[in-house]
Design a protein around this motif. Structure first.
Motif, PDB file in Angstrom:
ATOM      1  N   UNK A 250       0.849  -1.197   0.000  1.00 47.55           N
ATOM      2  CA  UNK A 250       0.000   0.000   0.000  1.00 47.55           C
ATOM      3  C   UNK A 250       0.881   1.241   0.000  1.00 47.55           C
ATOM      4  N   UNK A 251       0.474   2.246  -0.764  1.00 48.58           N
ATOM      5  CA  UNK A 251       1.215   3.502  -0.795  1.00 48.58           C
ATOM      6  C   UNK A 251       0.292   4.675  -1.045  1.00 48.58           C
ATOM      7  N   UNK A 252       0.751   5.843  -0.631  1.00 51.44           N
ATOM      8  CA  UNK A 252       0.018   7.088  -0.810  1.00 51.44           C
ATOM      9  C   UNK A 252       0.945   8.106  -1.442  1.00 51.44           C
ATOM     10  N   UNK A 253       0.495   8.726  -2.518  1.00 56.23           N
ATOM     11  CA  UNK A 253       1.265   9.784  -3.164  1.00 56.23           C
ATOM     12  C   UNK A 253       1.079  11.067  -2.362  1.00 56.23           C
ATOM     13  N   UNK A 254       2.190  11.733  -2.055  1.00 55.20           N
ATOM     14  CA  UNK A 254       2.171  12.997  -1.323  1.00 55.20           C
ATOM     15  C   UNK A 254       2.761  14.065  -2.232  1.00 55.20           C
ATOM     16  N   UNK A 255       1.992  15.103  -2.497  1.00 57.21           N
ATOM     17  CA  UNK A 255       2.464  16.187  -3.349  1.00 57.21           C
ATOM     18  C   UNK A 255       3.167  17.243  -2.503  1.00 57.21           C
ATOM     19  N   UNK A 256       4.030  18.008  -3.170  1.00 61.15           N
ATOM     20  CA  UNK A 256       4.778  19.068  -2.510  1.00 61.15           C
ATOM     21  C   UNK A 256       4.410  20.378  -3.188  1.00 61.15           C
ATOM     22  N   UNK A 257       3.805  21.276  -2.437  1.00 61.43           N
ATOM     23  CA  UNK A 257       3.429  22.573  -2.984  1.00 61.43           C
ATOM     24  C   UNK A 257       3.615  23.656  -1.942  1.00 61.43           C
ATOM     25  N   UNK A 258       4.594  24.524  -2.152  1.00 61.77           N
ATOM     26  CA  UNK A 258       4.865  25.591  -1.196  1.00 61.77           C
ATOM     27  C   UNK A 258       4.147  26.889  -1.565  1.00 61.77           C
ATOM     28  N   UNK A 259       3.372  26.882  -2.619  1.00 63.47           N
ATOM     29  CA  UNK A 259       2.777  28.119  -3.138  1.00 63.47           C
ATOM     30  C   UNK A 259       1.882  28.817  -2.118  1.00 63.47           C
ATOM     31  N   UNK A 260       1.063  28.074  -1.370  1.00 56.57           N
ATOM     32  CA  UNK A 260       0.095  28.699  -0.476  1.00 56.57           C
ATOM     33  C   UNK A 260       0.391  28.480   1.004  1.00 56.57           C
ATOM     34  N   UNK A 261       1.434  27.738   1.323  1.00 53.11           N
ATOM     35  CA  UNK A 261       1.727  27.441   2.718  1.00 53.11           C
ATOM     36  C   UNK A 261       3.181  27.754   3.043  1.00 53.11           C
ATOM     37  N   UNK A 262       3.466  28.105   4.292  1.00 56.35           N
ATOM     38  CA  UNK A 262       4.851  28.407   4.694  1.00 56.35           C
ATOM     39  C   UNK A 262       5.765  27.208   4.484  1.00 56.35           C
ATOM     40  N   UNK A 263       7.012  27.500   4.306  1.00 55.57           N
ATOM     41  CA  UNK A 263       8.001  26.473   4.008  1.00 55.57           C
ATOM     42  C   UNK A 263       8.688  26.007   5.288  1.00 55.57           C
ATOM     43  N   UNK A 264       7.963  25.343   6.171  1.00 59.12           N
ATOM     44  CA  UNK A 264       8.527  24.818   7.411  1.00 59.12           C
ATOM     45  C   UNK A 264       8.802  23.329   7.267  1.00 59.12           C
ATOM     46  N   UNK A 265       9.596  23.012   6.256  1.00 61.07           N
ATOM     47  CA  UNK A 265      10.033  21.648   5.990  1.00 61.07           C
ATOM     48  C   UNK A 265      11.545  21.687   6.114  1.00 61.07           C
ATOM     49  N   UNK A 266      12.123  20.700   6.823  1.00 63.39           N
ATOM     50  CA  UNK A 266      13.532  20.791   7.184  1.00 63.39           C
ATOM     51  C   UNK A 266      14.365  19.606   6.726  1.00 63.39           C
ATOM     52  N   UNK A 267      15.611  19.903   6.387  1.00 60.24           N
ATOM     53  CA  UNK A 267      16.661  18.918   6.110  1.00 60.24           C
ATOM     54  C   UNK A 267      17.541  18.922   7.349  1.00 60.24           C
ATOM     55  N   UNK A 268      17.720  17.752   7.971  1.00 57.67           N
ATOM     56  CA  UNK A 268      18.402  17.670   9.253  1.00 57.67           C
ATOM     57  C   UNK A 268      19.642  16.795   9.156  1.00 57.67           C
ATOM     58  N   UNK A 269      20.736  17.271   9.758  1.00 58.19           N
ATOM     59  CA  UNK A 269      21.927  16.453   9.980  1.00 58.19           C
ATOM     60  C   UNK A 269      22.267  16.587  11.460  1.00 58.19           C
TER      61      UNK A 269
ATOM     62  N   UNK B 129       6.168  21.385   9.456  1.00 58.45           N
ATOM     63  CA  UNK B 129       6.611  20.491  10.507  1.00 58.45           C
ATOM     64  C   UNK B 129       7.050  19.135  10.011  1.00 58.45           C
ATOM     65  N   UNK B 130       7.585  19.063   8.797  1.00 58.11           N
ATOM     66  CA  UNK B 130       8.109  17.818   8.251  1.00 58.11           C
ATOM     67  C   UNK B 130       9.634  17.868   8.276  1.00 58.11           C
ATOM     68  N   UNK B 131      10.241  16.728   8.608  1.00 60.95           N
ATOM     69  CA  UNK B 131      11.691  16.671   8.788  1.00 60.95           C
ATOM     70  C   UNK B 131      12.269  15.484   8.037  1.00 60.95           C
ATOM     71  N   UNK B 132      13.338  15.740   7.287  1.00 62.33           N
ATOM     72  CA  UNK B 132      14.054  14.706   6.552  1.00 62.33           C
ATOM     73  C   UNK B 132      15.473  14.664   7.097  1.00 62.33           C
ATOM     74  N   UNK B 133      15.816  13.566   7.774  1.00 65.99           N
ATOM     75  CA  UNK B 133      17.142  13.418   8.370  1.00 65.99           C
ATOM     76  C   UNK B 133      18.045  12.685   7.387  1.00 65.99           C
ATOM     77  N   UNK B 134      19.191  13.281   7.121  1.00 69.31           N
ATOM     78  CA  UNK B 134      20.116  12.744   6.140  1.00 69.31           C
ATOM     79  C   UNK B 134      21.040  11.689   6.750  1.00 69.31           C
ATOM     80  N   UNK B 135      21.365  10.696   5.950  1.00 69.95           N
ATOM     81  CA  UNK B 135      22.418   9.751   6.326  1.00 69.95           C
ATOM     82  C   UNK B 135      23.731  10.517   6.178  1.00 69.95           C
ATOM     83  N   UNK B 136      24.623  10.325   7.099  1.00 70.45           N
ATOM     84  CA  UNK B 136      25.848  11.109   7.089  1.00 70.45           C
ATOM     85  C   UNK B 136      27.062  10.256   6.779  1.00 70.45           C
ATOM     86  N   UNK B 137      28.057  10.902   6.215  1.00 71.08           N
ATOM     87  CA  UNK B 137      29.308  10.209   5.916  1.00 71.08           C
ATOM     88  C   UNK B 137      30.115  10.065   7.201  1.00 71.08           C
ATOM     89  N   UNK B 138      31.057   9.152   7.215  1.00 75.14           N
ATOM     90  CA  UNK B 138      31.892   8.972   8.406  1.00 75.14           C
ATOM     91  C   UNK B 138      32.750  10.207   8.697  1.00 75.14           C
TER      92      UNK B 138
END
Length: 170
Positions: A82-101, A148-157
């Protein structure tokens, strides 16, 4: 390495919003780039979230369009992921989506979110909002990535070794 789908946690929020902790994301096209299905590209980026059967039923009951991958022919118990497609649209909403290391948390913009297409994501904690559409008598509900969405990156050694250096101008 990302967790498996059984480790993801779905929480339903007010106004049919939802969040998934430890989301398994696949079929990434954050940039909305042209692909084999749409040679002209997309107005919004997107990705798919893998769901457990229980999560799929819950979101389907809320009106979201949950799909399934084709079952494996050699497994009679497989009814398709099972899967759900999630669209990304910053046009009408604030950009509080984060890339985390381990050394930074960077807010992504409509332009910089595209970098997630080629990043190794170790964990994704996403919040989604509904968009109800009605076009020529056809109706449906689409999930959009929300604040309030967060994407944590895999990091190099070497991440810790070089974290002390500031970004330098070339």
């Amino acid at each position: 390495m990302m967790a498996n789908v059984n480790e993801s946690v779905l929480t339903i929020l007010p106004r049919d919003r939802f969040c998934i902790e430890h989301a398994i994301i696949r079929f990434r096209n954050f940039a909305g780039a042209p692909d084999r299905f749409n040679k002209g590209g997309y107005s919004n980026g997107f990705f798919s979230v893998f769901l457990t059967d229980e999560q799929a039923k819950t979101l389907s009951d809320l009106g979201y369009s949950v799909r399934r991958l084709r079952p494996q022919e050699d497994d009679p118990d497989d009814n398709g992921q099972a899967l759900l497609k999630v669209k990304i649209g910053f046009k009408y909403f604030p950009e509080d989506v984060y890339r985390v290391t381990s050394h930074s948390q960077v807010a992504l913009t409509a332009e910089t979110v595209k970098g997630l297409d080629h990043s190794e994501i170790a964990n994704a904690d996403i919040t989604c909002r509904p968009y109800d559409w009605d076009v020529n008598g056809n109706k449906g509900r689409t999930a959009y990535l929300d604040r309030g969405s967060y994407f944590t990156m895999a990091e190099s050694p070497f991440e810790d070794k070089y974290a002390k250096y500031d970004e330098m101008d070339a």
